[in-house]
Each structure stands twice: as C-alpha cells, then as structure tokens.
Design an enzyme around this catalytic site. Structure first.
Site, short mmCIF file in Angstrom:
data_model
loop_
_atom_site.label_atom_id
_atom_site.label_comp_id
_atom_site.label_asym_id
_atom_site.label_seq_id
_atom_site.Cartn_x
_atom_site.Cartn_y
_atom_site.Cartn_z
N LYS A 1 0.83 -1.21 0.00
CA LYS A 1 0.00 0.00 0.00
C LYS A 1 0.86 1.26 0.00
O LYS A 1 0.61 2.21 -0.74
CB LYS A 1 -0.90 -0.05 1.24
CG LYS A 1 -1.78 1.15 1.45
CD LYS A 1 -2.93 0.81 2.39
CE LYS A 1 -2.55 0.78 3.86
NZ LYS A 1 -2.34 2.10 4.45
N SER B 1 8.15 9.10 11.48
CA SER B 1 6.94 8.99 10.66
C SER B 1 7.28 9.20 9.19
O SER B 1 7.74 10.28 8.79
CB SER B 1 5.89 10.01 11.09
OG SER B 1 4.92 10.16 10.07
N ASP C 1 2.75 -1.09 11.75
CA ASP C 1 1.40 -1.52 11.38
C ASP C 1 1.13 -2.98 11.77
O ASP C 1 -0.01 -3.45 11.66
CB ASP C 1 1.18 -1.35 9.88
CG ASP C 1 1.16 0.13 9.48
OD1 ASP C 1 0.84 0.97 10.34
OD2 ASP C 1 1.47 0.43 8.32
N ARG D 1 -6.87 -3.25 9.96
CA ARG D 1 -5.92 -4.16 10.64
C ARG D 1 -6.55 -4.80 11.88
O ARG D 1 -6.16 -5.90 12.28
CB ARG D 1 -4.62 -3.44 10.96
CG ARG D 1 -3.95 -2.89 9.70
CD ARG D 1 -2.48 -2.62 9.86
NE ARG D 1 -2.03 -1.73 8.81
CZ ARG D 1 -1.74 -2.09 7.55
NH1 ARG D 1 -1.85 -3.34 7.18
NH2 ARG D 1 -1.34 -1.19 6.66
C1 S3P Z 1 2.89 4.95 6.09
C2 S3P Z 1 3.53 5.34 7.23
C3 S3P Z 1 3.14 4.90 8.57
C4 S3P Z 1 2.21 3.70 8.51
C5 S3P Z 1 1.14 3.87 7.48
C6 S3P Z 1 1.74 4.04 6.10
C7 S3P Z 1 3.38 5.46 4.79
O1 S3P Z 1 2.46 5.95 9.22
O2 S3P Z 1 1.64 3.45 9.77
O3 S3P Z 1 0.28 2.73 7.46
O4 S3P Z 1 3.03 4.88 3.74
O5 S3P Z 1 4.15 6.42 4.77
P1 S3P Z 1 3.25 7.09 10.07
O6 S3P Z 1 4.05 7.89 9.12
O7 S3P Z 1 2.15 7.90 10.72
O8 S3P Z 1 4.08 6.33 11.06
#
Ligand code: S3P
Length: 460
Positions: free
Chosen positions: A29, A187, A339, A413
């Site tokens: 994703k 993040s 995740d 999830r």
């Molecule tokens: C993601 C980053 C993560 C993850 C999310 C997808 C991404 O979030 O939990 O499902 O694709 O950059 P955070 O950046 O809030 O940690």
C-alpha cells in the site's frame, strides 16, 4: 478497484484444519501510493504493476486525477492491478473542481498536503470519520515553517489540527523556503510530506527523525533522479542543480509485508499449517515483524529473490506452525513494524510465557486506538493481557482461546487481526464491519479460504 465498502459486511470465522498452500498478497500500500503520486507528477506515461486495488491507493489516484493526471486501472486485486498514468509534470497540476476526498487514508492526506502547499491554487482535503479524528499538526507545523498556508480544524486535543485541511495558494511571488526539520516522531508520512514539498522549494529540505521510518519515498526519488542524500535517519533534498523533472517510468510493486503478516500469523497460530508467501517486500525499514519472529524462534524461513523496481527488495517467506518463545518488543523495532503490532499481539497469545510491547503509543492515533482495541480483543478471548500507556503485556500459552464478537471500528488491521485470532479459537468468532479491509487487502477472506480457512462473509 475494490467496491466502495459502504455496505456492512461481516465474517463468521471458525477454527479450521491446517492452512496449507502457496500465495501472493496484494501489492504494498505504501509503495502503491508513492508510485501513483510520482507517476502523476512525471513527464510522460508510467506503468505501475502489482498494485493492491485497495481503496486507499484509489483515493490517492482519484485526487491526482482531479488535478489533471490521467490514470487508468486494469486487472484484478487477486492477480495485481496495473495503472497506466499520463503524468502532468511538476508544473502541470491544476486546481481541482471540488474537495479532495482521502477516504480512510492518512498517507494520502499527509503526502498530498506536502504537494498542495507548494501550489498556486487552493485546495481542501477531507476524509472519513476515522481519518477526521487523526492528528495533522505533525505536518501542518513543519509545512507552515517553510511558508505553506495550511490549517486543520480544532478537535479533541487542545492545539491539535484535525481534518478537513484547508490549503491556501502561494501568492504569485511566494515560494516555499528550505527547511531543516527534526521530527519528534519517526513517521514516513511526515518525512514524505516535507520531501514532496521540497520538490518545489527554494532551498534544501533536511529531515531527521528519531529512528529511520519506512524509506520508500527516498528510494523512489533516488530512482527517478531527484537529488537526495540519506545518512541513517537523516535525509537531504537539495534541488539547486536539478532540472526539477523526471520521465515516465515502469514500476513493479512488491507484495505488502504488512498484509503478509496476517497470513504468517495464521500459519503460526493454526496447528499443522505451512504457508508459502511469494513476492513479499522486504525493505529493511519494514521487516521488523520478521526480526521479531526470528527473535522468538518462530519457524519462519526467508529466501531473498532480488529487487523489484526502485531498489525495493523482495523475498519468499515460508511459515509453519510450531512452538515459539515470548519476547520484548520496543525501540526502533516498533518503527519497523508499526502496522504489524496488533497482529503481533495476537501471535504473542501462543508464545509460552509473558511478552511485552512498549514504545508503541503511536498506535493510539492510527485508524483506531489500536492498543486499547487489541488489548480488549485479547482479554475477550480469555488472554491475560494488560494495556500499558505505550503498549501491553500478554501472557501467552496453550490454553484454549475463546471465540469473540468483535467490531473493526472501521480499522482494516483490527478486522484482520480478529479474523486470524478466530481461526485459532474455539467456537465461532464474528467480526463486524469488515468492509474496511478493502482499503489495503481486497480478497483477504478469499485468500485465507484458498488455504483452507473457514470464513463465511455475510452482507447485512
Ligand atoms: C505509512 C507510514 C506509517 C504507517 C502507514 C503508512 C506510509 O504511518 O503506519 O500505514 O506509507 O508512509 P506514520 O508515518 O504515521 O508512522
């Protein structure tokens, strides 16, 4: 792409015989979002294969369409969706005629915000009920610090910004400035919002985070010739000598390790199982789940299979049912499996002894409060589980798990964790409101059924 998921669907799950077979999970994703976005910003046509067909990626595609990119999907989630994208180039985005609806997808909203603050037109980003509760100050503050005009609305927490987000245009003589940003949280969404805005900025973008979050944006930018340097958890984009463009590209998206984690868990939890999962993305910033399982001496075997496009490594993963030990999860390992924590907690219910999960407070602001909902689910199943401020303790063993009645809280999830736990429980587990699973893993129940699982889907 998948159906809207608006109808209420539920699963009835029963313990089944061994799960056996060889499968592929839907495309990653995170990588899908980026491939669609970078394709829409390319000069020329791109082909992205192996997409999940999930609703989150569809939201990113639709937003880019509304700003002028042409994106056509073909194929089915089960075998991989292909996108043909006619990009508009970095200077080619046009003002959308309405709001941009990010649905359930935090990644869509936060990454788009980075693109939109750099434009000479205004936009408004909305989301569903779950997304509307998620904190946006983490991107609003740094994007404002470099000159972006962006604001959310007030909500539950004083001083926080929540969706909808409003982005006002840059004035004709305004440009985003360079920025050096030390992010308080690891993040990838925050980092990506800043790097994306940096494509149009008048100076370098330097981002440092406490530990390295998933680096798909950096890998993709490097593959497309964006001038980027990375040093551990630091990244610098300096556009000074760069012609600010890239051509269309061909991309293969690897299988989503976050989706594969549910299938691995099913294999570990259901007696007699052996499952082979092909084409799993094994970017080291995402493989915390594999490292955690290895530390527990769980029977999991990984065979590298080379790289997919954009320097994203892939592997075959084989998992078997057998005893494994408890563990303590914390620190940077949590970032690399952020995740996977709910399904990891379910795995811990069968480890022989007490496991502890710490440093996971970010889970409280995901699609739902995943710490509290997961801990409640485990307790309902009869597991001795204590919720902590930043995690939980789980006393695992071999005692029977009780079937439960769980609602997903609109969180894909949570729904998938409940279903997998149900496969290892006595009696019939009912998982309510499972339409949300289509955001990341269309065909999840079909895939488990193809391995021998007893899951019936009903539409209410
Ligand atoms: C993601 C980053 C993560 C993850 C999310 C997808 C991404 O979030 O939990 O499902 O694709 O950059 P955070 O950046 O809030 O940690």
């Amino acid at each position: 792409m998948a159906s809207t998921g608006s109808e209420t669907k539920r699963w009835r799950v029963r313990a089944s015989g061994p799960l056996r077979g060889q499968v592929r999970v839907p495309g990653d994703k995170s990588i899908g979002h980026r491939a669609l976005l970078f394709g829409a910003l390319a000069e020329g046509t791109s082909t992205v294969r192996g997409l999940s067909g999930g609703l989150d990626n569809a939201a990113t595609a639709e937003a880019m369409r509304q700003m002028g990119a042409r994106i056509e999907f073909s194929g089915e989630p089960a075998t991989g969706v292909t996108a043909k994208i006619a990009g508009v180039g970095l200077d080619g985005l046009k003002m959308p005629s309405g709001v941009l609806d990010c649905g359930n997808s935090g990644t869509t909203m936060r990454m788009l915000a980075g693109v939109l603050v750099a434009q000479k037109f205004g936009t408004r980003l909305i989301g569903d009920a779950s997304l509307t509760r998620r904190p946006m100050r983490r991107i609003v503050d740094p994007l404002r610090a470099r000159g972006g005009h962006i604001a959310g609305v007030k909500g539950a927490k004083e001083g926080e910004h929540y969706p909808p987000l409003s982005v006002a245009p840059l004035l004709p003589d305004e440009k985003l400035t360079g920025i050096e940003y030390q992010s308080p949280i690891a993040s990838a969404q925050v980092k990506s919002a800043l790097l994306l805005s940096g494509l149009w900025a008048d100076g370098p973008t330097a981002v440092a985070e406490p530990t390295l979050s998933r680096d798909h944006t950096e890998r993709m930018m490097l593959a497309l010739g964006v001038p980027l340097q990375t040093m551990g958890p630091m990244v610098v984009l300096d556009p000074e000598e760069w012609d600010r463009r890239w051509d269309g590209f061909e991309w293969d998206v690897p299988g989503d390790i976050s989706g594969a984690a549910f299938i691995m868990a099913a294999g570990l939890l259901v007696p007699g199982s052996e499952i082979v999962i092909d084409n799993v993305g094994t970017n080291p910033t995402r493989t915390g789940i594999l490292d955690a399982l290895r530390a527990m001496r769980a029977p999991i075997f990984i065979t590298p299979r080379g790289d997919a496009a954009g320097m994203e490594p892939i592997a075959q993963v084989v998992v078997r049912h057998a005893p494994y030990s408890p563990t303590r999860l914390g620190g940077e390992l949590v970032t690399r499996m952020i995740d996977e924590v709910p399904i990891f907690a379910a795995i811990c219910t069968r480890a022989g002894g007490a496991s502890e999960i710490r440093d996971a407070e970010e889970l409280r602001v995901k699609e739902s409060d995943r710490l509290s909902i997961t801990a409640n689910m485990l307790r309902d199943a009869g597991v001795d589980c204590v919720e902590l401020r930043d995690g939980m303790t789980i006393h695992g063993g071999t005692g029977a798990l009780r079937a439960t009645r769980v609602t997903s809280h609109g969180d894909h999830r949570i729904a998938m964790t409940a279903a997998v736990l149900g496969l290892a429980s006595e009696g019939e587990t009912i998982v309510q409101d499972v339409g949300c699973v289509d955001t990341s893993f269309p065909g999840f129940a079909d895939l488990l059924r193809s391995l021998g699982a007893d899951i019936v889907e009903e539409t209410a």
